[in-house]
Design a protein around this motif. Structure first.
Motif, PDB file in Angstrom:
ATOM      1  N   GLU A 594      37.078  45.803  41.828  1.00  0.00           N
ATOM      2  CA  GLU A 594      35.855  45.789  41.038  1.00  0.00           C
ATOM      3  C   GLU A 594      34.715  46.524  41.726  1.00  0.00           C
ATOM      4  O   GLU A 594      33.625  46.654  41.155  1.00  0.00           O
ATOM      5  N   SER A 595      34.923  46.972  42.948  1.00  0.00           N
ATOM      6  CA  SER A 595      33.891  47.708  43.658  1.00  0.00           C
ATOM      7  C   SER A 595      34.582  48.700  44.587  1.00  0.00           C
ATOM      8  O   SER A 595      35.803  48.833  44.565  1.00  0.00           O
ATOM      9  N   CYS A 596      33.786  49.382  45.413  1.00  0.00           N
ATOM     10  CA  CYS A 596      34.319  50.486  46.207  1.00  0.00           C
ATOM     11  C   CYS A 596      35.467  50.029  47.115  1.00  0.00           C
ATOM     12  O   CYS A 596      35.451  48.927  47.666  1.00  0.00           O
ATOM     13  N   VAL A 597      36.458  50.888  47.261  1.00  0.00           N
ATOM     14  CA  VAL A 597      37.657  50.601  48.067  1.00  0.00           C
ATOM     15  C   VAL A 597      37.387  51.110  49.482  1.00  0.00           C
ATOM     16  O   VAL A 597      37.324  52.319  49.720  1.00  0.00           O
ATOM     17  N   LEU A 598      37.247  50.188  50.430  1.00  0.00           N
ATOM     18  CA  LEU A 598      36.744  50.527  51.751  1.00  0.00           C
ATOM     19  C   LEU A 598      37.832  50.859  52.764  1.00  0.00           C
ATOM     20  O   LEU A 598      37.568  51.568  53.728  1.00  0.00           O
ATOM     21  N   LYS A 614      34.816  46.097  48.651  1.00  0.00           N
ATOM     22  CA  LYS A 614      33.563  45.358  48.689  1.00  0.00           C
ATOM     23  C   LYS A 614      33.606  44.142  47.766  1.00  0.00           C
ATOM     24  O   LYS A 614      32.738  43.266  47.832  1.00  0.00           O
ATOM     25  N   ASP A 615      34.593  44.073  46.893  1.00  0.00           N
ATOM     26  CA  ASP A 615      34.743  42.929  45.994  1.00  0.00           C
ATOM     27  C   ASP A 615      35.449  41.756  46.670  1.00  0.00           C
ATOM     28  O   ASP A 615      35.901  40.833  45.991  1.00  0.00           O
ATOM     29  N   ASN A 616      35.591  41.781  48.014  1.00  0.00           N
ATOM     30  CA  ASN A 616      36.192  40.701  48.816  1.00  0.00           C
ATOM     31  C   ASN A 616      37.706  40.610  48.660  1.00  0.00           C
ATOM     32  O   ASN A 616      38.300  39.628  49.107  1.00  0.00           O
ATOM     33  N   SER A 636      33.887  37.476  51.898  1.00  0.00           N
ATOM     34  CA  SER A 636      32.911  38.554  51.992  1.00  0.00           C
ATOM     35  C   SER A 636      33.638  39.886  51.854  1.00  0.00           C
ATOM     36  O   SER A 636      34.868  39.934  51.746  1.00  0.00           O
ATOM     37  N   SER A 637      32.876  40.952  51.857  1.00  0.00           N
ATOM     38  CA  SER A 637      33.452  42.289  51.731  1.00  0.00           C
ATOM     39  C   SER A 637      34.457  42.543  52.842  1.00  0.00           C
ATOM     40  O   SER A 637      34.214  42.208  54.000  1.00  0.00           O
TER      41      SER A 637
END
Length: 666
Positions: A594-598, A614-616, A636-637
């Motif tokens: 759901e958010s950036c793939v780190l 970043k979506d944990n 957390s992220s």
């Protein structure tokens, strides 16, 4: 002659001169009088016209005020309708997902009926919707009057219900009646905006800065002035603020209020509705990731999952992993893991089709069933880099200014066995790589220097430092023969180091912005790099030139090259994971984050890989088509990850100042 001339003048010329002068004086005085009278009349007319214009201006000002009042009223109405539309859309999506997950549990005859009902619901026209809403409002009106004991005449047929507005938007207006009453008051709007501001402040103070920015602990809200440099923005386009990378959902993008401001929780992964109390009257949705009052349902799901040989630890796992519903549209067809379509095949011409997973997608040797958390390593700072030794005994976690060494061979609470102070005290470690013999550790981060540590001595020490012109190193890779180190620099260059002689051998130049991630092929002939310039590039290490370039519409935050096949997985700022074939135009696009793939890492067997974001979330995927194997949600992220060489352990580093060790269960 002179007397005669004098007499002539006296008799004829002098009288004529006197008459001419008299006529001239009379003519001049008449002209002056005419001009004066005309000027007075014109001045009076101008005064009247000015007065008329003043009245017109006052009238126009009144009309302008009225129009502005109407504009504000219509703006508030449209604003409320916009929020209501997004809420209803989100509810429809979640109900859609719930239906898709419940259908496999029905009998065949009921499945067909439900599928037909869902298809019929999708084909409802605006007229039918308005008629249905009108009937509901009329019934409600009748019930209210009946409760008050008031007689009510039947509503005239053929006339619209007074509670419904005319036009194509009448359905939305009717649906937003209650919302319009709530948003009409400015005090309520001010209260909601205050709630939004408080939520934004909490989010800003609790979310660490992620790739490609400088990470922070949850206790700090902004980096100090002496903080290390962050990734530079892409030229010609606005920079990406990591704190602004919110969840991708309509309420977060379109609305000014936080996802919880209207009692509607943010959308979960694949239909997750954790903590959802529902929206509106009588809407109560149960989360697939059960908690709280859903303990009984969770126990039933666990028993069903155990009956099919899958662990209930896995989030969003279906107890019927291979059941597919005939007749269900492809967008709703549950995949092998029981989720709606989240993996898509993208052809050379850009057409996307849901991937039909093979029957053995989650079966066979080398495919894990789930992962079990076995250790929590409290580093004390945001963990931006992790690595695990070949012996799987030691884990290295990189945070602010140091790398800590942990012994995970024994159970129980953990404390670091050593601390390696690297770089500067306030600079974060961004990458650390351990050579296979376990005797050398290479550390890079927000400094121009790479540190090479000798771990074979009783007390670890720095045996060499490699200095480049770039202010920061974001990622490291080691060649298969352990002789060369590659560093991704914040200036976009890829620096090649000779580890034996500690010298700079070569630089690959091509990225127009910071190089953020890197991986190398098993044969050591090709190097893959991703950057903030929205490109992934392939380099020939023998000839020292660029071979390929893949352009994307999103910044690249992570990538990994499959050890056994020609597949490259790319993690993006846009939350997508794309799996590219290195020699064909076809690719797969995966949509569970759901958010950036780190971070992203392939298992050494090549059959699966993991990604964090970043979506944990920690997601495990099947190579190459991306069937979801298991999923774990941390607190957390998740900024970094690594997999042990025997594919038995996964290590993650997160923004809540800890690292987590998982045991992979097969």
């Amino acid at each position: 002659t002179f007397p005669l001339l004098h007499s002539f003048i006296l008799l004829y010329i002098k009288p004529n001169i006197r008459q001419s002068a008299t006529r001239f004086m009379f003519t001049c005085s008449s002209g002056f009088y005419y001009i004066g009278s005309t000027s007075l009349q014109g001045l009076d007319m101008l005064c009247v016209y000015v007065h008329f214009l003043k009245l017109e201006c006052e009238k126009l000002a009144t009309e302008k005020t009225e129009i502005q009042r109407h504009y504000v009223m219509y703006y508030e109405m449209s604003y409320g309708l916009n929020i209501e539309m997004h809420k209803q859309t989100e509810i429809a999506k979640r109900l859609n997902v719930i239906c898709a997950q419940l259908i496999p549990f029905l009998s065949q005859e009921h499945q067909q009926q439900v599928v037909q009902a869902m298809e019929r619901a999708k084909q409802v026209t605006m007229g039918e919707l308005n008629a249905s809403i009108g009937q509901q409002l009329q019934a409600q009106h009748l019930s209210q009057h009946a409760a008050q004991g008031l007689p009510m005449a039947p509503h005239p047929s053929g006339l619209p219900h007074p509670g419904l507005a005319l036009g194509g938007s009448s359905g939305l207006l009717a649906l937003s009646g209650a919302l319009g009453a709530q948003l009409a008051g400015k005090e309520e709007r001010a209260h909601l905006e205050a709630v939004a501001g408080a939520a934004a402040a909490r989010e800003k103070s609790s979310t660490p800065v992620l790739k490609p920015g400088t990470p922070m602990s949850q206790d700090s809200s902004t980096p100090g002035p002496s903080g290390p440099p962050q990734f530079r923005p892409v030229p010609g386009k606005p920079g990406v603020d990591p704190l602004a990378l919110g969840l991708r959902n309509p309420l977060a993008v379109q609305g000014a209020y936080p996802p919880g401001a209207f009692g509607l929780p943010p959308p979960g992964v694949n239909g997750e509705l954790a903590g959802a109390a529902g929206y509106g009257a009588g809407l109560h949705l149960v989360s697939p990731q059960m908690n709280g009052s859903a303990a009984a349902a969770a126990a039933a799901a666990a028993a069903a999952a155990a009956g099919y040989g899958r662990s209930p630890v896995v989030g969003y796992e279906s107890p019927h992993p291979h059941m597919r519903v005939p007749g269900l549209p492809g967008s709703l067809q549950p995949a092998a893991s029981g989720k709606p379509a989240y993996s898509f095949h993208v052809s050379a011409d850009g057409q996307m089709q849901p991937v039909p997973f093979p029957p053995d997608a989650l079966l066979g040797p080398g495919i894990p069933r789930h992962a079990r958390q076995i250790h929590t390593l409290s580093h004390g700072e945001v963990v931006c880099a992790v690595t695990i030794s070949t012996s799987t005994r030691h884990v290295y976690t990189g945070g602010k200014g140091c790398v800590k060494v942990w012994d995970i061979s024994q159970p129980g609470s953990k404390s670091p066995m050593a601390q390696l102070d690297c770089l500067n005290r306030d600079n974060y470690i961004r990458s650390c790589k351990l050579l296979p013999d376990g005797r050398t550790l290479i550390v890079g981060g927000e400094a121009s220097t790479l540190s090479i540590w000798d771990l074979a001595t009783p007390t670890p020490r720095i045996k060499a430092e490699l200095t480049s012109s770039a202010p920061a190193c974001y990622a490291l890779a080691i060649s298969p023969d352990n002789k060369v180190c590659f560093s991704c620099c914040s200036d976009g260059n890829i620096v090649v180091w000779d580890l034996h002689n500690q010298t700079l051998v070569r630089q690959f130049q091509g990225h127009t912005d910071g190089a953020s991630c890197i991986d190398i092929s098993n044969d050591g002939t090709k190097l893959w790099t991703g950057g903030l310039d929205n490109t992934v590039r392939c380099w020939d290490l023998r000839e020292g030139r660029q071979l390929q370039q893949h352009d994307f519409t999103s910044q690249i935050f992570s990538l990994g090259y499959c050890p056994t096949g020609e597949w490259l997985a790319v993690g993006m700022e846009s939350s997508n994971v794309e799996v590219l074939h290195v020699s064909k135009p076809d690719k797969y696009q995966l949509h569970l984050h759901e958010s950036c793939v780190l971070s992203l890492k392939f298992a050494y067997c090549g059959k699966w890989f993991v990604s964090t974001g970043k979506d944990n979330l920690l997601n495990a995927w099947r190579t190459p088509y991306g069937s979801s194997i298991f999923q774990s949600k941390e607190s957390s992220s998740v900024l970094s990850c690594d997999i042990s060489p025997d594919d038995q352990f996964i290590v993650t580093g997160s923004g809540d100042k800890k690292a987590t060790v998982y045991e992979v269960i097969y």
